[in-house]
Design an enzyme around this catalytic site. Sequence first.
Site, short mmCIF file in Angstrom:
data_model
loop_
_atom_site.label_atom_id
_atom_site.label_comp_id
_atom_site.label_asym_id
_atom_site.label_seq_id
_atom_site.Cartn_x
_atom_site.Cartn_y
_atom_site.Cartn_z
N LYS A 278 11.07 9.58 2.86
CA LYS A 278 10.98 9.25 4.29
C LYS A 278 11.90 10.18 5.08
CE LYS A 278 10.01 4.29 3.91
NZ LYS A 278 8.67 4.34 4.52
N ARG A 352 2.75 -2.00 -2.41
CA ARG A 352 1.48 -2.49 -2.96
C ARG A 352 1.47 -2.35 -4.48
NH1 ARG A 352 -1.86 1.48 0.75
NH2 ARG A 352 -0.02 0.97 2.00
N1 BES Z 1 8.32 -0.25 3.58
C1 BES Z 1 7.34 0.63 4.11
C2 BES Z 1 6.63 0.06 5.33
C3 BES Z 1 7.46 -0.12 6.56
C4 BES Z 1 7.47 0.85 7.53
C5 BES Z 1 8.13 -1.29 6.78
C6 BES Z 1 8.19 0.67 8.68
C7 BES Z 1 8.87 -1.47 7.94
C8 BES Z 1 8.88 -0.49 8.90
C9 BES Z 1 6.27 0.92 3.05
O1 BES Z 1 6.72 0.96 1.75
C10 BES Z 1 5.71 2.26 3.36
O2 BES Z 1 6.47 3.21 3.31
N2 BES Z 1 4.41 2.35 3.63
C11 BES Z 1 3.78 3.57 3.93
C12 BES Z 1 2.42 3.53 3.28
C13 BES Z 1 1.67 4.84 3.36
C14 BES Z 1 2.40 5.91 2.58
C15 BES Z 1 0.28 4.63 2.84
C16 BES Z 1 3.67 3.69 5.43
O3 BES Z 1 3.42 2.69 6.09
O4 BES Z 1 3.87 4.79 5.94
MN MN Z 2 7.47 2.85 1.22
#
Ligand code: BES
Ligand code: MN
Length: 497
Positions: A278, A352
């Site tokens: 990230k 997931r």
């Molecule tokens: N924990 C994050 C989702 C999240 C984002 C929670 C912002 C709270 C605030 C999750 O694990 C994630 O990173 N999801 C990705 C999925 C994508 C790579 C398909 C996302 O939402 O960018």
């Molecule tokens: Mn994530």
Amino acid sequence: MRFSVSQGSLTEASCDALIVNLFQDVKHPGGGTGAVDRALGGAITQLIADEGFEGKLGQTAALQTYGRIPATKVILVGLGKAEEFTTDGVRRASAAAAKRAADANAKKVSTILHGAGIGGLDPGECTLALVEGAALGLYKFLKYKTVDRKETSVEEVEIVEMDASKLEAIRAGAAKGEITSDATIFARDLVNDPSNSATPTMLAETARKIAEENGLECSVLDREQIAESGMNLLLAVAQGSAQPPKFIVLRYSSPGASRTVAIVGKGITFDSGGLSLKPADGMENMKDDMSGSAAVLAAMRAITKIAPPVNVLGIAPATENMPGGGAVKPGDVIRSLNGKTVEINNTDAEGRLVLADALAYAVKEGADEIIDVATLTGACVVALGRGMSGIMSNNDELADRLIAIGEKEGDPLWRLPLFKDYKEMLISEVADLKNAPGREAGAIAGGMFLHEFVEDKPWAHIDIAGPSFLDKATLTAPKGGTAAGTRILVRYLMEMP
Ligand code: BES
Ligand code: MN
Ligand code: ZN
């Protein structure tokens, strides 16, 4: 903070702060507020006329009583427009008033029951919301504050009601509200605790303690046992981290029950994204990625008080998501607990993965119904914002019940579809599924991926990514972890037919 209920008149309540209320644009208060106004020689009416107090929801004003009633101060709180008023208005007004009382350093607070005089609003439900508003509005996370530790002054909140016929419902509502509030506070403390403290091991120890204190069964699988049991997706997410993963299971057995409800919470104690790293900006908030498991642990901690007529299985797959040398790499293919193979095309879609194994585990353990709570997708935040969570479900009745509870609890849910045509997004070239399709319909894609692991069980997935963590305080939550989803789980189990 203690809550109590007494029968009597507000004008006779002895306390540091007496809370009364006013609907928007009312010039001459009636009911309990009117009685206090008369006892104060019309001071409230005058405040409305001279100071322009409009009664907007959450607006407050404080008045001295100069010995005219036993209360030292009166706090007037606005309820907003009468025709728009709901029990969530009670929650917000109660939070605003409690904060104003705390600002005035009040220890003992007596309060009118907001909303109880409104047709259609149930006094028990109003009391529950009042208790939650005060308890959650005054919540602070002070664990690491050694200087400027401003603890709230409020020690007791007394609900004063004249009408004897309502007292029983009010007492029952207060008792329920203390359970839901305690659970929310417990979960907030876990979410706000940073990842160097709230590790998977710490969550497991917390679960063990919950089990001991409440007579529940607890099992915790370590890295080896997770591997032996075939939860390779959880294992894959954990393999880039020095912190050992834990698969946490709490079991409540209800005497004579044959049905089992499983509640499953995403327990990523820190989500760096893994090798699909990230951006640095805001990454510190990713300590909140175990909010789902915090909700599950909090609900299990309350379960003997709730005493639902079903067995309850609380499941928290807990791990960090880190980019260590052993980390799972984009493109790796892993076999899940239910046998489906998954290409991990993006290591940041880790929630997931751990949930897929946990859902398959719940099915294997004989769950008749499954609810998962997860900070799953940024896409859900884009779609619905910070004010509501997404819900996806293969069962309309389950979804409707959860949505109704979310509305009552001021933790709203908005349903998103599991749209069959989108299934093809999830298909991988090399494996059965891939974990991260493109940017479109991201929240739905997350839900549809999970759907692949629940067989035909009634299931609902609650994506709390938006409301779980706030960078701006609301009336009922300061900045930081909100414990979204917690009260929904607790209330759902409380209202279980
Ligand atoms: N924990 C994050 C989702 C999240 C984002 C929670 C912002 C709270 C605030 C999750 O694990 C994630 O990173 N999801 C990705 C999925 C994508 C790579 C398909 C996302 O939402 O960018
Ligand atoms: Mn994530
Ligand atoms: Zn995550």
